[in-house]
Design an enzyme around this catalytic site. Structure first.
Site, PDB file in Angstrom:
ATOM      1  N   LYS A   1      -2.739   6.019  -4.273  1.00 15.40           N
ATOM      2  CA  LYS A   1      -3.951   6.849  -4.027  1.00 15.40           C
ATOM      3  C   LYS A   1      -3.646   8.151  -4.770  1.00 15.40           C
ATOM      4  O   LYS A   1      -2.630   8.853  -4.648  1.00 15.40           O
ATOM      5  CB  LYS A   1      -4.060   6.925  -2.434  1.00 15.40           C
ATOM      6  CG  LYS A   1      -4.012   5.807  -1.860  1.00 15.40           C
ATOM      7  CD  LYS A   1      -4.344   5.951  -0.141  1.00 15.40           C
ATOM      8  CE  LYS A   1      -3.934   4.493   0.638  1.00 15.40           C
ATOM      9  NZ  LYS A   1      -2.492   4.582   0.883  1.00 15.40           N
TER      10      LYS A   1
ATOM     11  N   HIS B   1      -7.722   9.294  -2.196  1.00 19.58           N
ATOM     12  CA  HIS B   1      -7.329   9.351  -0.674  1.00 19.58           C
ATOM     13  C   HIS B   1      -8.140   9.799   0.412  1.00 19.58           C
ATOM     14  O   HIS B   1      -8.239   9.323   1.515  1.00 19.58           O
ATOM     15  CB  HIS B   1      -6.056  10.171  -0.728  1.00 19.58           C
ATOM     16  CG  HIS B   1      -4.957   9.749   0.374  1.00 19.58           C
ATOM     17  ND1 HIS B   1      -3.494   9.712  -0.013  1.00 19.58           N
ATOM     18  CD2 HIS B   1      -5.198   9.175   1.405  1.00 19.58           C
ATOM     19  CE1 HIS B   1      -2.989   9.075   1.167  1.00 19.58           C
ATOM     20  NE2 HIS B   1      -3.768   8.829   2.092  1.00 19.58           N
TER      21      HIS B   1
ATOM     22  N   ASP C   1       0.864  -1.191  -0.117  1.00 22.90           N
ATOM     23  CA  ASP C   1       0.054  -0.001  -0.163  1.00 22.90           C
ATOM     24  C   ASP C   1       0.922   1.205   0.027  1.00 22.90           C
ATOM     25  O   ASP C   1       1.705   1.496   1.095  1.00 22.90           O
ATOM     26  CB  ASP C   1      -0.787  -0.044   1.112  1.00 22.90           C
ATOM     27  CG  ASP C   1      -1.910   1.319   1.305  1.00 22.90           C
ATOM     28  OD1 ASP C   1      -3.018   0.716   0.735  1.00 22.90           O
ATOM     29  OD2 ASP C   1      -1.514   2.143   1.881  1.00 22.90           O
TER      30      ASP C   1
ATOM     31  N   TYR D   1       2.815   9.937  -0.157  1.00 24.59           N
ATOM     32  CA  TYR D   1       3.808   9.292   0.749  1.00 24.59           C
ATOM     33  C   TYR D   1       5.486   9.649  -0.008  1.00 24.59           C
ATOM     34  O   TYR D   1       6.367   9.467   0.658  1.00 24.59           O
ATOM     35  CB  TYR D   1       3.740   7.709   0.900  1.00 24.59           C
ATOM     36  CG  TYR D   1       2.515   7.210   1.548  1.00 24.59           C
ATOM     37  CD1 TYR D   1       1.583   8.230   1.899  1.00 24.59           C
ATOM     38  CD2 TYR D   1       2.117   6.021   1.491  1.00 24.59           C
ATOM     39  CE1 TYR D   1       0.385   7.845   2.481  1.00 24.59           C
ATOM     40  CE2 TYR D   1       0.740   5.458   1.993  1.00 24.59           C
ATOM     41  CZ  TYR D   1      -0.141   6.673   2.571  1.00 24.59           C
ATOM     42  OH  TYR D   1      -1.164   6.114   2.861  1.00 24.59           O
TER      43      TYR D   1
HETATM   44  N1  LIG Z   1      -5.565   5.935   3.601  1.00 19.69           N
HETATM   45  C1  LIG Z   1      -5.221   6.810   4.427  1.00 19.69           C
HETATM   46  O1  LIG Z   1      -5.663   8.081   4.710  1.00 19.69           O
HETATM   47  C2  LIG Z   1      -4.135   6.299   5.309  1.00 19.69           C
HETATM   48  C3  LIG Z   1      -3.524   7.010   6.425  1.00 19.69           C
HETATM   49  C4  LIG Z   1      -2.702   6.530   7.182  1.00 19.69           C
HETATM   50  C5  LIG Z   1      -2.095   5.215   6.957  1.00 19.69           C
HETATM   51  N2  LIG Z   1      -2.330   4.706   5.588  1.00 19.69           N
HETATM   52  C6  LIG Z   1      -1.713   3.318   5.339  1.00 19.69           C
HETATM   53  O2  LIG Z   1      -1.926   2.425   6.503  1.00 19.69           O
HETATM   54  C7  LIG Z   1      -0.477   2.157   6.860  1.00 19.69           C
HETATM   55  C8  LIG Z   1      -0.507   1.786   8.316  1.00 19.69           C
HETATM   56  O3  LIG Z   1      -0.601   2.972   8.940  1.00 19.69           O
HETATM   57  P1  LIG Z   1       0.243   3.806   9.883  1.00 19.69           P
HETATM   58  O4  LIG Z   1       1.835   3.858   9.191  1.00 19.69           O
HETATM   59  O5  LIG Z   1      -0.225   5.045   9.977  1.00 19.69           O
HETATM   60  O6  LIG Z   1       0.562   3.161  11.277  1.00 19.69           O
HETATM   61  P2  LIG Z   1       0.491   1.551  11.914  1.00 19.69           P
HETATM   62  O7  LIG Z   1       0.851   0.466  11.004  1.00 19.69           O
HETATM   63  O8  LIG Z   1      -0.709   1.640  12.939  1.00 19.69           O
HETATM   64  O9  LIG Z   1       1.726   1.766  12.746  1.00 19.69           O
HETATM   65  C9  LIG Z   1       2.981   2.125  12.306  1.00 19.69           C
HETATM   66  C10 LIG Z   1       3.967   2.078  13.436  1.00 19.69           C
HETATM   67  O10 LIG Z   1       4.052   0.963  14.473  1.00 19.69           O
HETATM   68  C11 LIG Z   1       5.229   0.850  14.706  1.00 19.69           C
HETATM   69  N3  LIG Z   1       5.160  -0.898  14.515  1.00 19.69           N
HETATM   70  C12 LIG Z   1       4.930  -1.827  13.539  1.00 19.69           C
HETATM   71  N4  LIG Z   1       4.943  -3.075  13.748  1.00 19.69           N
HETATM   72  C13 LIG Z   1       5.203  -3.173  15.233  1.00 19.69           C
HETATM   73  C14 LIG Z   1       5.360  -3.945  16.144  1.00 19.69           C
HETATM   74  N5  LIG Z   1       4.943  -5.445  15.786  1.00 19.69           N
HETATM   75  N6  LIG Z   1       5.609  -3.762  17.242  1.00 19.69           N
HETATM   76  C15 LIG Z   1       5.753  -2.600  17.713  1.00 19.69           C
HETATM   77  N7  LIG Z   1       5.531  -1.604  16.885  1.00 19.69           N
HETATM   78  C16 LIG Z   1       5.204  -1.789  15.645  1.00 19.69           C
HETATM   79  C17 LIG Z   1       6.065   0.928  13.304  1.00 19.69           C
HETATM   80  O11 LIG Z   1       7.381   1.186  13.665  1.00 19.69           O
HETATM   81  P3  LIG Z   1       8.468   0.821  12.776  1.00 19.69           P
HETATM   82  O12 LIG Z   1       8.323   1.013  11.274  1.00 19.69           O
HETATM   83  O13 LIG Z   1       9.683   1.624  13.470  1.00 19.69           O
HETATM   84  O14 LIG Z   1       8.934  -0.627  12.873  1.00 19.69           O
HETATM   85  C18 LIG Z   1       5.258   2.417  13.326  1.00 19.69           C
HETATM   86  O15 LIG Z   1       5.919   3.237  14.035  1.00 19.69           O
HETATM   87  C19 LIG Z   1       0.259   3.220   6.246  1.00 19.69           C
HETATM   88  O16 LIG Z   1       1.545   2.851   6.283  1.00 19.69           O
HETATM   89  C20 LIG Z   1      -0.481   3.304   4.955  1.00 19.69           C
HETATM   90  O17 LIG Z   1      -0.138   2.550   4.101  1.00 19.69           O
HETATM   91  C21 LIG Z   1      -3.471   5.166   4.802  1.00 19.69           C
END
Ligand SMILES: NC(=O)c1ccc[n+]([C@@H]2O[C@H](COP(=O)([O-])OP(=O)(O)OC[C@H]3O[C@@H](n4cnc5c(N)ncnc54)[C@H](OP(=O)(O)O)[C@@H]3O)[C@@H](O)[C@H]2O)c1
Length: 283
Positions: free
Chosen positions: A78, A111, A48, A53
């Protein structure tokens, strides 16, 4: 779902692997290339990204260099908010495809919806953007089209003029911010729901209820969050650049959260993540 390559079916018959690898805030170049390659090595087959990004180039490069057949990887990008509208959306799709360097895209999402708080003609803008998406879809260069951060009323408005029903709605969904009503609406309307920030940007992993449940199931709090999303029939998109965590986040198929514990997690109060109301954002 029993393994990473098991799939949800979109309403046009396309299969989408049940956990996506998130890339938000992963810098372009080596960081995102290493992350995507590691995820693919572990067995993720769904990546994704988004124009916003600024890492589509690295994502595309890692996919091209992975040695895995293109048709075995599901790639989402997106359209950013500044590119809404009929002509701009079409031009933005070309920019995304140039960045990725791929022949086709699997899923292209709007998005964020244009909203009334920012635009008097928000509904018209979304309709025009969607018209461009439908035409791109009809060329075959994208296998599926969908939405992100759309609330039920935005989808109802869109459907007044849409010819093609969206296949996906990607929303914020994690313990403490389970948008159950939006998810229910989408599932009832045959729109696959994807969970962004399934770990609440890491902040929710400290929640005491989750810590207790993690002990009970002998899993990490991250694995509890991801499993909880899947058991809601929603597709999680965990992001990590850390190889051990990328692996950990994929090991969620050897346990099941009980119905009672699912309800307990549903009722966790807000404890992290963006918790954004799509009708009230400033971007
Ligand atoms: N459509 C939208 O508007 C939108 C908005 C936000 C996000 N997204 C998508 O959703 C994805 C995920 O959301 P997100 O990146 O906001 O947050 P998330 O996946 O909820 O959290 C990511 C954070 O958690 C840490 N992490 C990951 N696995 C872990 C584990 N097993 N134990 C401890 N910490 C862990 C990562 O650290 P490290 O990377 O340092 O390991 C990072 O700091 C995004 O990357 C993107 O592709 C979409």
């Amino acid at each position: 779902m029993n393994k990473l390559t098991d799939t949800f079916k979109l309403n046009n018959g396309i299969d989408i692997p049940c956990i996506g690898y998130g890339t938000f805030q992963t810098p372009d170049g080596k960081s995102v290339e290493d992350g995507v390659k590691e995820a693919l090595k572990i067995g993720y087959r769904h990546i994704d990204t988004a124009y916003f990004y600024q890492n589509e180039k690295g994502v595309g490069k890692a996919i091209r260099e992975s040695g895995i057949k293109r048709e075995d990887i599901f790639v989402t990008s997106k359209l950013w908010n500044s590119d809404r509208g009929y002509e701009s959306a079409k031009a933005a799709f070309e920019k995304t495809m140039d960045n990725l360097g791929l022949e086709y895209l699997d899923l292209f999402l709007i998005h964020w919806p244009a909203i009334k708080k920012q635009f008097d003609n928000a509904e018209e803008i979304n309709a025009e953007t969607w018209k461009a998406f439908e035409e791109i879809y009809e060329t075959g260069r994208v296998k599926a089209i969908g939405l992100s951060n759309f609330l039920p009323h935005h989808i109802d408005e869109l459907m007044k003029t849409a010819k093609i029903k969206p296949m996906v709605n990607q929303i914020e969904f994690h313990p403490g911010f389970a948008q159950i009503e939006t998810a229910k609406y989408c599932l009832e309307n045959d729109i696959v729901v994807e969970a962004w920030s399934p770990l609440g940007r890491k902040e929710v992993l400290e929640n005491e209820t989750l810590v207790e449940l993690a002990k009970k199931y002998n899993k990490s709090t991250a694995q509890i969050c991801i499993r909880w999303v899947l058991q809601h029939d929603i597709l999680p998109l965990p992001k990590s650049v850390t190889p051990s965590r990328i692996l950990e986040n994929s090991q969620v198929f050897d346990f099941e959260i009980s119905e009672d514990d699912m309800k307990t997690i549903d009722n966790i109060p807000c404890c992290g993540g963006q918790c954004a109301n799509p009708d009230d954002v400033n971007f």
